[in-house]
Design an enzyme around this catalytic site. Structure first.
Site, short mmCIF file in Angstrom:
data_model
loop_
_atom_site.label_atom_id
_atom_site.label_comp_id
_atom_site.label_asym_id
_atom_site.label_seq_id
_atom_site.Cartn_x
_atom_site.Cartn_y
_atom_site.Cartn_z
CG HIS A 103 -1.80 -1.34 1.09
ND1 HIS A 103 -2.90 -0.63 1.98
CD2 HIS A 103 -1.82 -2.18 0.83
CE1 HIS A 103 -3.39 -1.94 1.86
NE2 HIS A 103 -3.51 -2.50 0.80
CD GLU A 124 -2.23 4.81 3.45
OE1 GLU A 124 -3.70 4.54 3.38
OE2 GLU A 124 -1.83 2.92 2.59
CB CYS A 146 -6.64 -0.21 5.04
SG CYS A 146 -5.46 -0.71 4.72
CB CYS A 181 -2.28 1.81 5.82
SG CYS A 181 -1.95 0.71 4.81
#
Length: 149
Positions: free
Chosen positions: A52, A54, A82, A85
């Protein structure tokens, strides 16, 4: 630099993800007005569920500071994080999270839950939301509209 200036950098990362056929989410990690890490979604390309935006930005920031502790940093991300993260932000001791648009299906920094400000954890994160919200929403909407076609 302003929140908008750093969010523009995160949007550049989201655009890079879009060009690779990834969900267009971008992030930048900042400390003392300096970008320490950048990331955009790479789950499809890397075939990695943890790739992801992040996480990638946090990893780059950790390398830049030579530490897993990212105290005093701000993460700018185009879409609300999410659970994975958000947990990583807590673990890294990030000071502030700035995001563009809420995620009603997976966001846990105000939408479904507020993980990053839960006082049962040993660290809470300041949250600023809605920065360049329309731009962040637009790139996501365009991606999913094309995907549906």
């Amino acid at each position: 630099m302003s929140h908008e200036a750093f969010m523009k950098e995160a949007l550049k990362e989201a655009q890079a993800a879009l060009e690779k056929g990834e969900v267009p989410i971008g992030a930048v990690l900042v400390k003392e007005e300096r970008i320490l890490g950048r990331g955009h979604n790479l789950r499809e390309g890397k075939r990695d569920p943890t790739a992801h935006a992040e996480i990638i930005a946090l990893q780059e920031g950790s390398r830049a500071l030579n530490s897993w502790r990212l105290t005093g940093t701000t993460l700018y991300v185009t879409v609300e994080p999410c659970p994975m993260c958000a947990g990583a932000l807590i673990q890294a001791r990030v000071k502030r999270l700035v995001f563009g648009v809420r995620d009603s299906k997976a966001g846990v920094c105000g939408s479904l839950y507020n993980l990053v400000q839960d006082d049962r954890f040993n660290h809470q994160i300041e949250v600023v939301e809605g920065i360049m919200e329309q731009d962040c929403r637009r790139i996501m909407q365009e991606f999913f509209q094309k995907l549906r076609k």
